[in-house]
Design a protein around this motif. Structure first.
Motif, mmCIF file in Angstrom:
data_model
loop_
_atom_site.group_PDB
_atom_site.id
_atom_site.type_symbol
_atom_site.label_atom_id
_atom_site.label_comp_id
_atom_site.label_asym_id
_atom_site.label_seq_id
_atom_site.Cartn_x
_atom_site.Cartn_y
_atom_site.Cartn_z
ATOM 1 N N ILE A 80 0.853 -1.186 0.000
ATOM 2 C CA ILE A 80 0.000 0.000 0.000
ATOM 3 C C ILE A 80 0.891 1.240 0.000
ATOM 4 C CG2 ILE A 80 -2.014 -1.081 1.051
ATOM 5 C CD1 ILE A 80 -1.182 0.136 3.704
ATOM 6 N N TRP A 81 0.457 2.239 -0.734
ATOM 7 C CA TRP A 81 1.147 3.518 -0.801
ATOM 8 C C TRP A 81 0.199 4.588 -0.294
ATOM 9 C CZ3 TRP A 81 1.762 -0.189 -4.500
ATOM 10 C CH2 TRP A 81 3.060 -0.503 -4.913
ATOM 11 N N ASP A 82 0.704 5.494 0.539
ATOM 12 C CA ASP A 82 0.008 6.698 0.962
ATOM 13 C C ASP A 82 0.822 7.869 0.436
ATOM 14 O OD1 ASP A 82 -2.172 5.669 2.660
ATOM 15 O OD2 ASP A 82 -0.532 4.910 3.891
ATOM 16 N N ILE A 83 0.218 8.660 -0.435
ATOM 17 C CA ILE A 83 0.920 9.769 -1.069
ATOM 18 C C ILE A 83 0.206 11.057 -0.692
ATOM 19 C CG2 ILE A 83 1.605 10.809 -3.264
ATOM 20 C CD1 ILE A 83 1.599 7.918 -4.399
ATOM 21 N N THR A 84 0.952 11.977 -0.072
ATOM 22 C CA THR A 84 0.390 13.267 0.315
ATOM 23 C C THR A 84 1.153 14.372 -0.407
ATOM 24 O OG1 THR A 84 1.824 13.298 2.263
ATOM 25 C CG2 THR A 84 -0.425 12.492 2.577
ATOM 26 N N GLY A 85 0.474 15.492 -0.583
ATOM 27 C CA GLY A 85 1.078 16.645 -1.236
ATOM 28 C C GLY A 85 0.911 16.654 -2.740
ATOM 29 N N TYR A 113 -4.321 13.917 -1.344
ATOM 30 C CA TYR A 113 -3.943 12.569 -0.922
ATOM 31 C C TYR A 113 -4.456 11.516 -1.909
ATOM 32 C CZ TYR A 113 -4.221 8.247 1.827
ATOM 33 O OH TYR A 113 -4.120 6.951 2.256
ATOM 34 N N ILE A 114 -3.642 10.496 -2.138
ATOM 35 C CA ILE A 114 -4.065 9.324 -2.898
ATOM 36 C C ILE A 114 -3.588 8.080 -2.166
ATOM 37 C CG2 ILE A 114 -2.053 9.543 -4.421
ATOM 38 C CD1 ILE A 114 -3.700 8.055 -6.594
ATOM 39 N N SER A 115 -4.457 7.084 -2.091
ATOM 40 C CA SER A 115 -4.075 5.782 -1.546
ATOM 41 C C SER A 115 -4.072 4.777 -2.695
ATOM 42 C CB SER A 115 -5.040 5.333 -0.445
ATOM 43 O OG SER A 115 -6.335 5.130 -0.966
ATOM 44 N N ILE A 116 -3.044 3.942 -2.704
ATOM 45 C CA ILE A 116 -2.884 2.926 -3.750
ATOM 46 C C ILE A 116 -2.686 1.589 -3.055
ATOM 47 C CG2 ILE A 116 -1.535 2.183 -5.745
ATOM 48 C CD1 ILE A 116 -0.484 5.141 -5.867
ATOM 49 N N ASP A 117 -3.363 0.569 -3.566
ATOM 50 C CA ASP A 117 -3.308 -0.772 -2.990
ATOM 51 C C ASP A 117 -3.000 -1.754 -4.119
ATOM 52 O OD1 ASP A 117 -4.514 -2.743 -0.723
ATOM 53 O OD2 ASP A 117 -5.212 -3.369 -2.707
ATOM 54 N N VAL A 155 5.962 15.458 -3.371
ATOM 55 C CA VAL A 155 5.032 14.611 -2.644
ATOM 56 C C VAL A 155 5.771 13.790 -1.595
ATOM 57 C CG1 VAL A 155 3.405 14.447 -4.561
ATOM 58 C CG2 VAL A 155 5.164 12.689 -4.280
ATOM 59 N N LYS A 156 5.027 13.388 -0.583
ATOM 60 C CA LYS A 156 5.553 12.484 0.444
ATOM 61 C C LYS A 156 4.962 11.110 0.164
ATOM 62 C CE LYS A 156 6.063 11.932 5.388
ATOM 63 N NZ LYS A 156 5.741 12.491 6.711
ATOM 64 N N VAL A 157 5.820 10.124 -0.019
ATOM 65 C CA VAL A 157 5.384 8.768 -0.355
ATOM 66 C C VAL A 157 5.747 7.829 0.780
ATOM 67 C CG1 VAL A 157 5.609 6.856 -1.988
ATOM 68 C CG2 VAL A 157 5.746 9.214 -2.819
ATOM 69 N N LYS A 158 4.746 7.170 1.329
ATOM 70 C CA LYS A 158 4.967 6.122 2.329
ATOM 71 C C LYS A 158 4.438 4.822 1.740
ATOM 72 C CE LYS A 158 3.378 8.978 5.965
ATOM 73 N NZ LYS A 158 2.548 9.036 7.153
ATOM 74 N N SER A 159 5.194 3.744 1.889
ATOM 75 C CA SER A 159 4.694 2.452 1.419
ATOM 76 C C SER A 159 5.023 1.372 2.438
ATOM 77 C CB SER A 159 5.269 2.098 0.048
ATOM 78 O OG SER A 159 6.650 1.869 0.137
#
Length: 129
Positions: free
Chosen positions: A9-14, A77-81, A104-108
């Protein structure tokens, strides 16, 4: 058949709000990314919301499993699964920062899935409020 898989899963902000509202651009990006990563796209659909932020939801049915995303333009914000059996799905990382912008800030996070995966920590289910 081996049931081992990767669930990332990715959480992308900004991200730019205009981009997060652009259903055709999002569709083209995810489709080309999956094809470049050599996943087999069986079908896909997107839905553009016309109220409440004008976000987009997309789903790609893969022979290897699925990719889904949900955008929230009002919060950038976008969430990717992505769940894939057998093949590591980390190749999808390529291009995400470039497409959504360098700021953007990318957390996975990736979970290993399957009947033979040893889980060392159990987390109780929580409901979203």
């Amino acid at each position: 058949m081996d049931d081992f898989g990767y669930h990332t899963i990715w959480d992308i902000t900004g991200a730019d709000a205009r981009l997060l509202k652009d259903a055709p651009a999002l569709h083209d990006f995810f489709l080309s990314t999956l094809q470049r990563s050599r996943f087999t796209v069986l079908d896909h659909l997107t839905h553009k919301f016309n109220a409440g932020g004008e976000g987009v939801t997309g789903l790609y049915l893969l022979s290897e499993s699925h990719l889904s995303y949900h955008t929230y333009p009002e919060s950038h914000y976008i969430s990717i699964d992505v769940y894939t059996c057998g093949s590591n799905n980390l190749s999808i990382n390529e291009g995400i920062r470039g497409f959504f912008g360098g700021d953007v800030k990318v957390k996975s996070r990736t979970l290993l899935r399957g009947s033979n995966v040893v889980v060392t920590t159990e987390v109780e289910n929580e409901t979203c409020q």
